[in-house]
Design an enzyme around this catalytic site. Sequence first.
Site, mmCIF file in Angstrom:
data_model
loop_
_atom_site.group_PDB
_atom_site.id
_atom_site.type_symbol
_atom_site.label_atom_id
_atom_site.label_comp_id
_atom_site.label_asym_id
_atom_site.label_seq_id
_atom_site.Cartn_x
_atom_site.Cartn_y
_atom_site.Cartn_z
ATOM 1 N N LYS A 41 -6.990 2.852 -8.097
ATOM 2 C CA LYS A 41 -7.400 1.535 -7.690
ATOM 3 C C LYS A 41 -6.659 1.112 -6.430
ATOM 4 C CE LYS A 41 -8.051 0.180 -12.498
ATOM 5 N NZ LYS A 41 -7.507 -0.630 -13.582
ATOM 6 N N GLY A 42 -5.507 1.716 -6.201
ATOM 7 C CA GLY A 42 -4.603 1.256 -5.165
ATOM 8 C C GLY A 42 -5.134 1.272 -3.749
ATOM 9 N N GLU A 97 -5.860 7.282 0.549
ATOM 10 C CA GLU A 97 -4.838 7.052 -0.466
ATOM 11 C C GLU A 97 -3.967 5.871 -0.060
ATOM 12 O OE1 GLU A 97 -3.874 6.979 -3.396
ATOM 13 O OE2 GLU A 97 -3.305 9.019 -3.909
ATOM 14 N N ASP A 98 -3.405 5.185 -1.038
ATOM 15 C CA ASP A 98 -2.538 4.043 -0.739
ATOM 16 C C ASP A 98 -1.134 4.476 -0.358
ATOM 17 O OD1 ASP A 98 -1.919 4.888 -3.321
ATOM 18 O OD2 ASP A 98 -2.043 2.901 -4.227
ATOM 19 N N ASP A 101 4.121 9.740 -2.178
ATOM 20 C CA ASP A 101 5.555 9.853 -2.423
ATOM 21 C C ASP A 101 5.882 11.286 -2.815
ATOM 22 O OD1 ASP A 101 4.572 9.559 -5.112
ATOM 23 O OD2 ASP A 101 5.118 7.457 -5.082
ATOM 24 N N LYS A 129 6.237 8.064 1.830
ATOM 25 C CA LYS A 129 7.665 8.153 1.505
ATOM 26 C C LYS A 129 8.067 9.627 1.582
ATOM 27 C CE LYS A 129 7.601 4.698 -2.180
ATOM 28 N NZ LYS A 129 8.052 4.510 -3.576
ATOM 29 N N PHE A 150 10.181 0.882 -4.540
ATOM 30 C CA PHE A 150 8.931 0.658 -5.268
ATOM 31 C C PHE A 150 8.216 -0.523 -4.627
ATOM 32 C CE2 PHE A 150 5.935 -0.501 -8.488
ATOM 33 C CZ PHE A 150 5.517 0.735 -8.975
ATOM 34 N N VAL A 151 7.015 -0.278 -4.113
ATOM 35 C CA VAL A 151 6.296 -1.302 -3.358
ATOM 36 C C VAL A 151 5.026 -1.737 -4.067
ATOM 37 C CG1 VAL A 151 7.231 -0.697 -1.097
ATOM 38 C CG2 VAL A 151 5.226 0.512 -1.935
ATOM 39 N N ASP A 157 0.268 -1.631 -7.093
ATOM 40 C CA ASP A 157 0.586 -2.463 -8.247
ATOM 41 C C ASP A 157 1.867 -2.048 -8.943
ATOM 42 O OD1 ASP A 157 -0.402 -1.062 -11.235
ATOM 43 O OD2 ASP A 157 -0.763 -0.004 -9.367
ATOM 44 N N ARG A 163 -1.530 -6.371 -6.975
ATOM 45 C CA ARG A 163 -2.430 -5.689 -6.028
ATOM 46 C C ARG A 163 -2.958 -6.656 -4.974
ATOM 47 N NH1 ARG A 163 -3.789 -0.632 -7.875
ATOM 48 N NH2 ARG A 163 -3.844 -0.367 -10.126
#
Length: 174
Positions: A41-42, A97-98, A101, A129, A150-151, A157, A163
């Site tokens: 969903k990101g 992609e959001d 990492d 990242k 962590f963002v 989310d 979100r």
Amino acid sequence: MDYHIEELLSEETVNARVGELAKQINKDYAGKELHLIIILKGSMFFASELARQLTVPVTMDFMSVSSYGDGMVSAGEITVKKELDEEISGKNVLIVEDIVDSGRTLYYLKRLLLARNPESLKLITLLDKPDCRVVEIEPDYCGFEIPDRFVVGYGLDYAQKHRNLPYVGVIIQD
């Protein structure tokens, strides 16, 4: 857990960078059609803003892939929750992609989708990242390199919350 959110990237900064990425993609795919695979969903906010600024012909499809669950640390196990609705054989594909990492999700997706014979396959991420990478994968297009924090916001989310923030923020434990 008690926490608050501190702004890392403002709405204006994010929107300006998405515009720059769109210009580069328009140049790179001039005269071609581009098929976006939006990772839910990101990526929905990022993909929506990006697609609005693309001038090349665009088609879209969606996948849902997870490696986080409701935690703040990647579980490492990749689960495909929603498959593509359309074939990608012969198409110029851009995975949207959001965040990258560990790289596990995109590494898995890239291998999965390359087996479906697209004309080309590239990766775009809003956030990267690189210090967290555990597999070798690099996005072809990247909005921002960020530290290992962590963002949330702009589609990202924490346990399905935040979100809708128009900026990218960092979760700070109180």
